[in-house]
Design a protein around this motif. Structure first.
Motif, PDB file in Angstrom:
ATOM      1  N   GLU A 299       0.839  -1.209   0.000  1.00  0.00           N
ATOM      2  CA  GLU A 299       0.000   0.000   0.000  1.00  0.00           C
ATOM      3  C   GLU A 299       0.871   1.255   0.000  1.00  0.00           C
ATOM      4  N   ARG A 300       1.926   1.224   0.766  1.00  0.00           N
ATOM      5  CA  ARG A 300       2.832   2.370   0.825  1.00  0.00           C
ATOM      6  C   ARG A 300       3.580   2.537  -0.509  1.00  0.00           C
ATOM      7  N   ARG A 301       4.039   1.426  -1.066  1.00  0.00           N
ATOM      8  CA  ARG A 301       4.707   1.484  -2.365  1.00  0.00           C
ATOM      9  C   ARG A 301       3.793   2.107  -3.409  1.00  0.00           C
ATOM     10  N   ASP A 302       2.554   1.627  -3.450  1.00  0.00           N
ATOM     11  CA  ASP A 302       1.602   2.124  -4.444  1.00  0.00           C
ATOM     12  C   ASP A 302       1.328   3.615  -4.259  1.00  0.00           C
ATOM     13  N   ALA A 303       1.210   4.043  -3.001  1.00  0.00           N
ATOM     14  CA  ALA A 303       0.944   5.466  -2.727  1.00  0.00           C
ATOM     15  C   ALA A 303       2.103   6.333  -3.194  1.00  0.00           C
ATOM     16  N   LEU A 304       3.326   5.877  -2.948  1.00  0.00           N
ATOM     17  CA  LEU A 304       4.498   6.674  -3.330  1.00  0.00           C
ATOM     18  C   LEU A 304       4.684   6.695  -4.844  1.00  0.00           C
ATOM     19  N   ILE A 315       8.829   6.518 -12.012  1.00  0.00           N
ATOM     20  CA  ILE A 315       9.580   5.412 -11.413  1.00  0.00           C
ATOM     21  C   ILE A 315       8.748   4.143 -11.548  1.00  0.00           C
ATOM     22  N   PRO A 316       9.319   3.058 -12.077  1.00  0.00           N
ATOM     23  CA  PRO A 316       8.556   1.805 -12.176  1.00  0.00           C
ATOM     24  C   PRO A 316       8.308   1.205 -10.801  1.00  0.00           C
ATOM     25  N   LYS A 317       7.219   0.452 -10.683  1.00  0.00           N
ATOM     26  CA  LYS A 317       6.891  -0.201  -9.414  1.00  0.00           C
ATOM     27  C   LYS A 317       7.892  -1.311  -9.110  1.00  0.00           C
ATOM     28  N   PRO A 318       8.541  -1.285  -7.948  1.00  0.00           N
ATOM     29  CA  PRO A 318       9.417  -2.399  -7.579  1.00  0.00           C
ATOM     30  C   PRO A 318       8.604  -3.628  -7.189  1.00  0.00           C
ATOM     31  N   LYS A 319       9.116  -4.810  -7.526  1.00  0.00           N
ATOM     32  CA  LYS A 319       8.442  -6.056  -7.166  1.00  0.00           C
ATOM     33  C   LYS A 319       8.937  -6.631  -5.850  1.00  0.00           C
ATOM     34  N   GLY A 320       9.912  -5.970  -5.238  1.00  0.00           N
ATOM     35  CA  GLY A 320      10.418  -6.493  -3.979  1.00  0.00           C
ATOM     36  C   GLY A 320      11.081  -5.417  -3.144  1.00  0.00           C
ATOM     37  N   THR A 321      11.365  -5.744  -1.888  1.00  0.00           N
ATOM     38  CA  THR A 321      11.976  -4.918  -0.834  1.00  0.00           C
ATOM     39  C   THR A 321      10.968  -3.941  -0.249  1.00  0.00           C
ATOM     40  N   MET A 322      11.449  -3.136   0.689  1.00  0.00           N
ATOM     41  CA  MET A 322      10.632  -2.096   1.328  1.00  0.00           C
ATOM     42  C   MET A 322      11.111  -0.722   0.878  1.00  0.00           C
ATOM     43  N   PHE A 323      11.633  -0.662  -0.367  1.00  0.00           N
ATOM     44  CA  PHE A 323      12.212   0.570  -0.876  1.00  0.00           C
ATOM     45  C   PHE A 323      11.691   0.905  -2.272  1.00  0.00           C
ATOM     46  N   VAL A 324      11.922   2.143  -2.659  1.00  0.00           N
ATOM     47  CA  VAL A 324      11.737   2.592  -4.040  1.00  0.00           C
ATOM     48  C   VAL A 324      13.044   3.269  -4.446  1.00  0.00           C
ATOM     49  N   TYR A 361      28.065   3.799  -8.388  1.00  0.00           N
ATOM     50  CA  TYR A 361      27.118   3.609  -9.477  1.00  0.00           C
ATOM     51  C   TYR A 361      25.683   3.984  -9.083  1.00  0.00           C
ATOM     52  N   GLY A 362      25.514   4.361  -7.824  1.00  0.00           N
ATOM     53  CA  GLY A 362      24.192   4.782  -7.375  1.00  0.00           C
ATOM     54  C   GLY A 362      24.017   6.280  -7.301  1.00  0.00           C
ATOM     55  N   ASP A 363      25.009   7.049  -7.776  1.00  0.00           N
ATOM     56  CA  ASP A 363      24.997   8.478  -7.516  1.00  0.00           C
ATOM     57  C   ASP A 363      23.940   9.257  -8.294  1.00  0.00           C
ATOM     58  N   GLU A 364      23.307   8.636  -9.290  1.00  0.00           N
ATOM     59  CA  GLU A 364      22.218   9.321 -10.002  1.00  0.00           C
ATOM     60  C   GLU A 364      20.852   8.974  -9.413  1.00  0.00           C
ATOM     61  N   TYR A 365      20.844   8.301  -8.274  1.00  0.00           N
ATOM     62  CA  TYR A 365      19.604   7.800  -7.693  1.00  0.00           C
ATOM     63  C   TYR A 365      19.473   8.207  -6.224  1.00  0.00           C
ATOM     64  N   VAL A 366      18.256   8.153  -5.727  1.00  0.00           N
ATOM     65  CA  VAL A 366      17.993   8.221  -4.292  1.00  0.00           C
ATOM     66  C   VAL A 366      17.073   7.059  -3.923  1.00  0.00           C
ATOM     67  N   ARG A 367      17.139   6.667  -2.666  1.00  0.00           N
ATOM     68  CA  ARG A 367      16.310   5.559  -2.195  1.00  0.00           C
ATOM     69  C   ARG A 367      15.286   6.062  -1.195  1.00  0.00           C
ATOM     70  N   PHE A 368      14.035   5.708  -1.458  1.00  0.00           N
ATOM     71  CA  PHE A 368      12.944   5.990  -0.526  1.00  0.00           C
ATOM     72  C   PHE A 368      12.666   4.732   0.293  1.00  0.00           C
ATOM     73  N   ALA A 369      12.609   4.844   1.606  1.00  0.00           N
ATOM     74  CA  ALA A 369      12.204   3.733   2.462  1.00  0.00           C
ATOM     75  C   ALA A 369      10.721   3.876   2.780  1.00  0.00           C
ATOM     76  N   LEU A 370       9.987   2.774   2.687  1.00  0.00           N
ATOM     77  CA  LEU A 370       8.531   2.793   2.871  1.00  0.00           C
ATOM     78  C   LEU A 370       8.184   2.647   4.357  1.00  0.00           C
ATOM     79  N   ILE A 371       8.594   3.643   5.136  1.00  0.00           N
ATOM     80  CA  ILE A 371       8.454   3.553   6.595  1.00  0.00           C
ATOM     81  C   ILE A 371       7.494   4.608   7.147  1.00  0.00           C
TER      82      ILE A 371
END
Length: 388
Positions: A299-304, A315-324, A361-371
């Motif tokens: 639910e949190r993933r979908d909302a974000l 951003i495509p929907k991730p199929k796993g983890t608690m992150f985007v 290799y992650g410097d063009e990205y940020v990570r959202f935690a679904l917390i």
């Protein structure tokens, strides 16, 4: 150079800079929505907590425990693998309890890596994967992963170019931070590669249960011959929302498990026994609490995702983890992930993790935690919309 030798190869923590700005903003009275650290906010299921309380009231459970884990817990781990993945695990020789995955993985790398040994890890990836090898005196070679990268193509290129030959490959799927998922065929190729090149494989399976949209994550140990070349770690932190309990385990290759058992016998007396007893209850079921936790994260993933896509951050929907894992919008990409993360705190009131903290290799990205709950996530999206 530091007088503390192990610190010489540990750079300043990238996340610390962003955290400092976040805390300063909060001291000034600003409401910062924290989607940075992947620290589960959900309470542990009640039946697990009740068992902990019951066990903690018994004085004999207050004594030193066993560094490899109590017998009944290792039996529960064995049954869990058989029930979930159809994998047979010998509870005496192929399973060991760890103080969370971080501790177990770090000590396993410490006992299996000599100074100068080459260790392959994905890049970007969870920081302890490369830094466990660095702390042990090894040399790390990052294998680029994520959108636009072919893992095996990069892995083979790195193998050909590396001397001395790599001793170890550390992987983790579903993957933090990129959220990539794989099939059992992927793990079979990893096993075949490891056999050909005589490499030990460590698979961190922390997000085994946080999968969505019909995807089910396979275990590395399901691949033919996996136990001949490697081990798998699992954590109860995410599946059962037991992050602070520090409970995990390692299963697979008996020789590797024995090495971890031996070094742990010098270093610790095991997890507090009531926690181990509660973990037995968790692993033996019922599993509806895991499904409930998964639903909340979905639910949190979908909302974000819905909110970010609506304001133009696709951003495509991730199929796993608690992150985007989101690529920084082109207009702001030249800032890099650290400066962009600071920018979001200052201007949008939203904290995220800079991708650089997981590797260059992650410097063009940020990570959202679904917390945060969907309402707070919607508030975060509104803040981001103002600056985008």
């Amino acid at each position: 150079m530091s007088k503390f030798a192990r610190l010489d190869r540990l750079p300043p923590y990238v996340f610390a800079t962003v955290n400092q700005i976040k805390m300063q903003a909060r001291r000034e009275g600003r409401d910062i929505i924290d989607l940075g650290m992947g620290n589960p906010d959900l309470g542990t299921p009640e039946h697990i907590v009740e068992k902990l309380v019951e066990a903690a009231r018994k004085p004999h459970n207050h004594r030193y425990s066993a560094s490899m884990g109590i017998t009944k817990l290792r039996l529960a781990i064995s049954k869990w693998y058989e029930r979930r993945f159809g994998v047979a695990i010998d509870p005496d020789t192929e399973a060991i309890v760890t103080i969370g995955v971080k501790e177990g993985l770090s000590h396993l790398v410490l006992v299996t890596t000599r100074p100068g040994d080459v260790v392959f890890t994905p890049n970007p990836t969870y920081p302890i994967h490369p830094f466990s090898a660095i702390i042990a005196g090894g040399d790390v070679r990052g294998i680029p992963v994520g959108p636009g990268h072919d893992f095996f193509e990069n892995l083979m290129a790195a193998t050909k170019q590396t001397w001395p030959r790599p001793k170890m490959l550390i992987i983790s799927y579903p993957h933090n931070p990129t959220t990539e998922v794989v099939t059992l065929d992927f793990f079979q190729k990893v096993v075949d590669y490891a056999k050909e090149h005589d490499i030990l494989v460590i698979h961190d399976f922390a997000y085994a249960d946080l999968t969505f949209d019909g995807y089910s994550a396979p275990s590395f140990l399901q691949a033919r011959g996996a136990k001949e070349v490697g081990v798998e770690f699992f954590s109860l932190s995410k599946s059962y929302s037991m992050a602070g309990w520090r409970m995990g385990f390692c299963c697979g290759n008996p020789e590797t498990v024995a090495a971890l058992k031996r070094i742990k016998s010098y270093l610790d007396y095991g997890v507090f026994q009531p926690i181990q007893i509660a973990a037995i209850i968790a692993l033996n079921g019922p599993d509806d609490c895991v499904a409930d936790i998964r639903t909340i994260y979905k639910e949190r993933r979908d909302a974000l995702i819905r909110g970010l896509n609506r304001i133009g951050w696709k951003i495509p929907k991730p199929k796993g983890t608690m992150f985007v894992w989101g690529r920084i919008p082109e207009k702001h990409r030249k800032l890099g992930s650290v400066e962009f993360s600071k920018f979001l705190i200052r201007e949008a009131g939203v904290a995220v993790s800079p991708g650089l903290g997981f590797g260059e290799y992650g410097d063009e990205y940020v990570r959202f935690a679904l917390i945060e709950n969907p309402m707070r996530i919607s508030q975060a999206v509104r803040g981001i919309k103002k600056v985008l």
